[in-house]
Design a protein around this motif. Sequence first.
Motif, short mmCIF file in Angstrom:
data_model
loop_
_atom_site.label_atom_id
_atom_site.label_comp_id
_atom_site.label_asym_id
_atom_site.label_seq_id
_atom_site.Cartn_x
_atom_site.Cartn_y
_atom_site.Cartn_z
N LEU A 176 6.00 -6.13 10.46
CA LEU A 176 5.92 -5.59 9.19
C LEU A 176 6.03 -4.24 9.57
CD1 LEU A 176 3.27 -7.44 7.31
CD2 LEU A 176 5.69 -7.99 7.21
N SER A 177 6.44 -3.34 8.87
CA SER A 177 6.36 -1.89 8.78
C SER A 177 4.99 -1.42 8.67
CB SER A 177 7.16 -1.03 7.98
OG SER A 177 7.03 -1.36 6.53
N GLU A 178 4.65 -0.23 8.97
CA GLU A 178 3.18 0.28 8.76
C GLU A 178 2.88 0.20 7.16
OE1 GLU A 178 1.27 1.20 10.90
OE2 GLU A 178 -0.51 2.07 9.87
N ARG A 179 3.92 0.70 6.32
CA ARG A 179 3.65 0.58 5.01
C ARG A 179 3.28 -0.91 4.33
NH1 ARG A 179 1.18 4.08 2.05
NH2 ARG A 179 3.00 5.93 2.17
N GLU A 180 3.93 -1.81 4.92
CA GLU A 180 4.27 -3.21 4.48
C GLU A 180 2.81 -3.79 4.92
OE1 GLU A 180 7.54 -4.69 6.50
OE2 GLU A 180 8.71 -4.17 4.81
N ARG A 194 -0.55 -2.52 -9.40
CA ARG A 194 -0.84 -1.08 -10.06
C ARG A 194 -2.01 -0.57 -9.16
NH1 ARG A 194 -2.32 -1.02 -16.24
NH2 ARG A 194 -0.12 -1.52 -16.33
N GLU A 195 -3.02 -1.33 -8.71
CA GLU A 195 -4.15 -0.72 -7.89
C GLU A 195 -3.55 -0.39 -6.55
OE1 GLU A 195 -6.52 -4.22 -8.40
OE2 GLU A 195 -8.07 -3.01 -9.66
N ILE A 196 -2.64 -1.31 -6.02
CA ILE A 196 -2.39 -0.62 -4.65
C ILE A 196 -1.41 0.46 -4.63
CG2 ILE A 196 -0.52 -1.28 -2.63
CD1 ILE A 196 -1.22 -4.37 -3.34
N ALA A 197 -0.46 0.62 -5.73
CA ALA A 197 0.20 2.14 -6.05
C ALA A 197 -0.63 3.05 -6.16
CB ALA A 197 1.13 1.84 -7.34
N ARG A 198 -1.63 2.81 -6.77
CA ARG A 198 -2.68 4.07 -7.11
C ARG A 198 -3.23 4.55 -5.79
NH1 ARG A 198 -6.16 1.85 -10.28
NH2 ARG A 198 -4.73 2.06 -12.17
N LEU A 200 -2.27 3.74 -2.59
CA LEU A 200 -1.25 4.41 -1.69
C LEU A 200 -0.31 5.45 -2.20
CD1 LEU A 200 0.00 0.91 -0.08
CD2 LEU A 200 -1.98 2.36 0.59
N ARG A 201 -0.62 5.93 -3.44
CA ARG A 201 0.39 6.81 -4.04
C ARG A 201 1.74 6.35 -4.11
NH1 ARG A 201 -2.71 12.63 -2.01
NH2 ARG A 201 -4.89 11.86 -2.94
N LEU A 202 1.96 5.13 -4.63
CA LEU A 202 3.50 4.85 -4.55
C LEU A 202 3.61 4.33 -6.10
CD1 LEU A 202 3.53 2.51 -1.31
CD2 LEU A 202 4.65 4.88 -1.72
N SER A 203 4.97 4.05 -6.45
CA SER A 203 5.04 3.53 -8.01
C SER A 203 5.13 2.08 -7.72
CB SER A 203 6.77 3.94 -8.05
OG SER A 203 7.57 3.34 -7.16
N GLU A 204 4.85 1.57 -8.94
CA GLU A 204 4.52 -0.05 -8.95
C GLU A 204 5.91 -0.55 -8.40
OE1 GLU A 204 1.95 -0.12 -12.75
OE2 GLU A 204 2.33 -1.92 -12.01
N ALA A 205 7.08 -0.05 -8.81
CA ALA A 205 8.38 -0.67 -8.32
C ALA A 205 8.55 -0.76 -6.81
CB ALA A 205 9.52 -0.05 -8.80
#
Length: 244
Positions: A176-180, A194-198, A200-205
């Motif tokens: 896996l990549s670092e982000r994965e 939604r919680e992960i996106a918040r 890690l400051r990413l979009s839910e998509a």
Amino acid sequence: MGQISRDEAAPVRRSASTEPEPVPEVRILLAEDKDVHRNGLLVLLSQIAGAQVVGTAVDREELAHRAAELLPDVLVVGASMMVSDGIATVCRLPGGVSRGTVMVADRDTDELLLAALAAGVRGYLPLSAPREDFGSAIRAVAADGAFLPTGVTRRLFGNFRLIPRQADEPVELRLLSERERQVLLHIGGGRSNREIARSLRLSEATVKSHVSRILTKLKLRDRVHVAQLVWRLGLDGPRTLQQL
């Protein structure tokens, strides 16, 4: 004038009351989206000595609102209201809302049990559990303890092994990549997209794309199996990445 006897002259001494102080009632909020299960649980929980059902909820929005309003001691929540995308998320309620959550599963499966444990619930009960188990679970969780029925505990120890943390980086993480990796560990911590996106400051998509790639690379079926992998490898959260 008659002489006063010693018994009559002695002051009356009242012994201290030995009656135990009343134990506060455990306040329960019941959340279940299936009418037949909610009605049955309401009757069952109402029969528990020293406990009171102070409210009910039929969906997650109402659960969050009623929990903040009533501040119950214990949440009793149906599994169908807790499991989202294969992993439990309802326990992420504001701090202080409840001492703990008891999840009631209409289908007693290893996947639901693991989802409950991954979410950090304090109690897990199959809907078919004996009536006395519900009282034991409520009292244990209200006292900041935990409860699993005997049969479930036996199955848990029979089906799972604790594997010591490896000194080297697990092979699965190398794929896996670092982000994965970060997303993987957040899934293992019971967080929703939604919680992960918040966090890690990413979009839910974007999070959904990462989840899809994780499943493909690790040849896993769903998020429950991701959580199982995280648990089996002894990875306990995002901070684990800093230790590898």
